[in-house]
Design a protein around this motif. Sequence first.
Motif, PDB file in Angstrom:
ATOM      1  N   ALA A 128       0.819  -1.216   0.000  1.00 42.34           N
ATOM      2  CA  ALA A 128       0.000   0.000   0.000  1.00 42.34           C
ATOM      3  C   ALA A 128       0.850   1.263   0.000  1.00 42.34           C
ATOM      4  O   ALA A 128       0.454   2.291  -0.551  1.00 42.34           O
ATOM      5  CB  ALA A 128      -0.941  -0.004   1.207  1.00 42.34           C
ATOM      6  N   LEU A 129       2.047   1.194   0.594  1.00 48.01           N
ATOM      7  CA  LEU A 129       2.896   2.374   0.738  1.00 48.01           C
ATOM      8  C   LEU A 129       4.014   2.458  -0.293  1.00 48.01           C
ATOM      9  O   LEU A 129       4.832   3.378  -0.227  1.00 48.01           O
ATOM     10  CB  LEU A 129       3.522   2.404   2.137  1.00 48.01           C
ATOM     11  CG  LEU A 129       2.571   2.621   3.310  1.00 48.01           C
ATOM     12  CD1 LEU A 129       3.348   2.556   4.627  1.00 48.01           C
ATOM     13  CD2 LEU A 129       1.839   3.956   3.191  1.00 48.01           C
ATOM     14  N   HIS A 130       4.066   1.547  -1.267  1.00 48.68           N
ATOM     15  CA  HIS A 130       5.260   1.499  -2.124  1.00 48.68           C
ATOM     16  C   HIS A 130       5.395   2.723  -3.028  1.00 48.68           C
ATOM     17  O   HIS A 130       6.468   2.980  -3.561  1.00 48.68           O
ATOM     18  CB  HIS A 130       5.305   0.197  -2.933  1.00 48.68           C
ATOM     19  CG  HIS A 130       4.481   0.190  -4.185  1.00 48.68           C
ATOM     20  ND1 HIS A 130       3.170  -0.245  -4.209  1.00 48.68           N
ATOM     21  CD2 HIS A 130       4.785   0.530  -5.456  1.00 48.68           C
ATOM     22  CE1 HIS A 130       2.707  -0.163  -5.448  1.00 48.68           C
ATOM     23  NE2 HIS A 130       3.667   0.297  -6.226  1.00 48.68           N
ATOM     24  N   THR A 131       4.339   3.506  -3.196  1.00 45.03           N
ATOM     25  CA  THR A 131       4.429   4.741  -3.978  1.00 45.03           C
ATOM     26  C   THR A 131       4.445   5.978  -3.079  1.00 45.03           C
ATOM     27  O   THR A 131       4.246   7.094  -3.571  1.00 45.03           O
ATOM     28  CB  THR A 131       3.248   4.863  -4.966  1.00 45.03           C
ATOM     29  OG1 THR A 131       2.024   4.959  -4.227  1.00 45.03           O
ATOM     30  CG2 THR A 131       3.187   3.677  -5.915  1.00 45.03           C
ATOM     31  N   GLY A 134       8.957   8.897   1.727  1.00 50.42           N
ATOM     32  CA  GLY A 134       9.006   9.524   3.029  1.00 50.42           C
ATOM     33  C   GLY A 134       8.151   8.837   4.075  1.00 50.42           C
ATOM     34  O   GLY A 134       8.260   9.149   5.268  1.00 50.42           O
ATOM     35  N   ILE A 135       7.293   7.912   3.651  1.00 53.86           N
ATOM     36  CA  ILE A 135       6.460   7.161   4.594  1.00 53.86           C
ATOM     37  C   ILE A 135       6.915   5.704   4.638  1.00 53.86           C
ATOM     38  O   ILE A 135       7.202   5.168   5.705  1.00 53.86           O
ATOM     39  CB  ILE A 135       4.965   7.247   4.228  1.00 53.86           C
ATOM     40  CG1 ILE A 135       4.503   8.701   4.217  1.00 53.86           C
ATOM     41  CG2 ILE A 135       4.129   6.423   5.205  1.00 53.86           C
ATOM     42  CD1 ILE A 135       3.068   8.892   3.782  1.00 53.86           C
ATOM     43  N   TYR A 144      10.486  -0.518   3.556  1.00 57.29           N
ATOM     44  CA  TYR A 144      11.647   0.181   2.994  1.00 57.29           C
ATOM     45  C   TYR A 144      12.220  -0.572   1.804  1.00 57.29           C
ATOM     46  O   TYR A 144      12.443   0.014   0.724  1.00 57.29           O
ATOM     47  CB  TYR A 144      12.707   0.342   4.075  1.00 57.29           C
ATOM     48  CG  TYR A 144      14.079   0.712   3.556  1.00 57.29           C
ATOM     49  CD1 TYR A 144      14.346   1.992   3.080  1.00 57.29           C
ATOM     50  CD2 TYR A 144      15.109  -0.227   3.544  1.00 57.29           C
ATOM     51  CE1 TYR A 144      15.612   2.319   2.597  1.00 57.29           C
ATOM     52  CE2 TYR A 144      16.367   0.092   3.070  1.00 57.29           C
ATOM     53  CZ  TYR A 144      16.616   1.365   2.596  1.00 57.29           C
ATOM     54  OH  TYR A 144      17.857   1.694   2.114  1.00 57.29           O
ATOM     55  N   LEU A 145      12.477  -1.867   1.945  1.00 59.58           N
ATOM     56  CA  LEU A 145      13.102  -2.637   0.878  1.00 59.58           C
ATOM     57  C   LEU A 145      12.193  -2.793  -0.334  1.00 59.58           C
ATOM     58  O   LEU A 145      12.667  -2.804  -1.478  1.00 59.58           O
ATOM     59  CB  LEU A 145      13.528  -4.011   1.400  1.00 59.58           C
ATOM     60  CG  LEU A 145      14.735  -4.009   2.347  1.00 59.58           C
ATOM     61  CD1 LEU A 145      14.899  -5.379   2.999  1.00 59.58           C
ATOM     62  CD2 LEU A 145      16.006  -3.605   1.604  1.00 59.58           C
ATOM     63  N   VAL A 146      10.896  -2.915  -0.105  1.00 62.31           N
ATOM     64  CA  VAL A 146       9.975  -3.004  -1.244  1.00 62.31           C
ATOM     65  C   VAL A 146      10.012  -1.715  -2.055  1.00 62.31           C
ATOM     66  O   VAL A 146      10.165  -1.741  -3.282  1.00 62.31           O
ATOM     67  CB  VAL A 146       8.537  -3.315  -0.765  1.00 62.31           C
ATOM     68  CG1 VAL A 146       7.543  -3.178  -1.920  1.00 62.31           C
ATOM     69  CG2 VAL A 146       8.472  -4.720  -0.185  1.00 62.31           C
ATOM     70  N   ARG A 147       9.879  -0.594  -1.387  1.00 59.81           N
ATOM     71  CA  ARG A 147       9.917   0.684  -2.118  1.00 59.81           C
ATOM     72  C   ARG A 147      11.255   0.864  -2.845  1.00 59.81           C
ATOM     73  O   ARG A 147      11.281   1.279  -4.010  1.00 59.81           O
ATOM     74  CB  ARG A 147       9.668   1.858  -1.173  1.00 59.81           C
ATOM     75  CG  ARG A 147       9.806   3.195  -1.906  1.00 59.81           C
ATOM     76  CD  ARG A 147       9.234   4.362  -1.162  1.00 59.81           C
ATOM     77  NE  ARG A 147       9.661   5.590  -1.805  1.00 59.81           N
ATOM     78  CZ  ARG A 147       9.151   6.084  -2.943  1.00 59.81           C
ATOM     79  NH1 ARG A 147       8.164   5.452  -3.559  1.00 59.81           N
ATOM     80  NH2 ARG A 147       9.608   7.206  -3.463  1.00 59.81           N
TER      81      ARG A 147
END
Length: 231
Positions: A128-131, A134-135, A144-147
């Motif tokens: 959900a947060l990969h885009t 800063g979050i 972190y690693l996915v993004r």
Amino acid sequence: MSSSQWRRRSGRATLYVMRPTDELLSLPNVSWAAEAVELIFAAESRAIANHSVRSWAFARLLARHEGMADEIDDGLLFAATVLHDIGLRHDARTPVRFEVDGADHAAEFLTAHHVAAGDVDRVWEAIALHTSPGIAERRGPLAYLVREGVGIDFGRRADCVSDEQAAVIHETYPRLAMTSSLVDEIVKQLPGSPERGPRYSIAGELTRERSTPPHLTQIEQAAASSRWGSS
């Protein structure tokens, strides 16, 4: 046949996860790994599915490069990166952001395979947060690693990948004009379901940029000048 030798013929493509000697792309030791790869190649375009697997390989390399391999479960990293764009599957039109739709779909897949609820939640959050710059970076090693793994496939922070490693990854999972293909898939979902790209979300911004001359998004321009280029 071991997971690292897995191969399957589908109507869309022949899918490979390298030879046993090519440990870089060997599947993690979870019972559902091959099914997850099969899912994305059946449900997504080939360009996006290839991008998803490359993102996993790059995230894995980054974890090793930064000494984080012991902090992360390889199966969860695999799930969160390989499934991170499942919200762009061919039939996806649920009226929520594509990242959230993808996180929901991944959670359903993992729950059906009896993955622990806490681990499912961590994968959901990472997708959900990969885009969300800063979050994601502040929500633990997995997010972190996915993004960052996804970012490396766009050419950002690609210095942790050697030329030899890049050649293996790209030979097995070619780029196929990934960046423009990904933008196309995101943008084409919105006319019938604008909730998938609200204003200021990445989908909303890509749609706005595509509708404004010269109709080339910033992400496409950045990728063209990156290590991997626009191919």
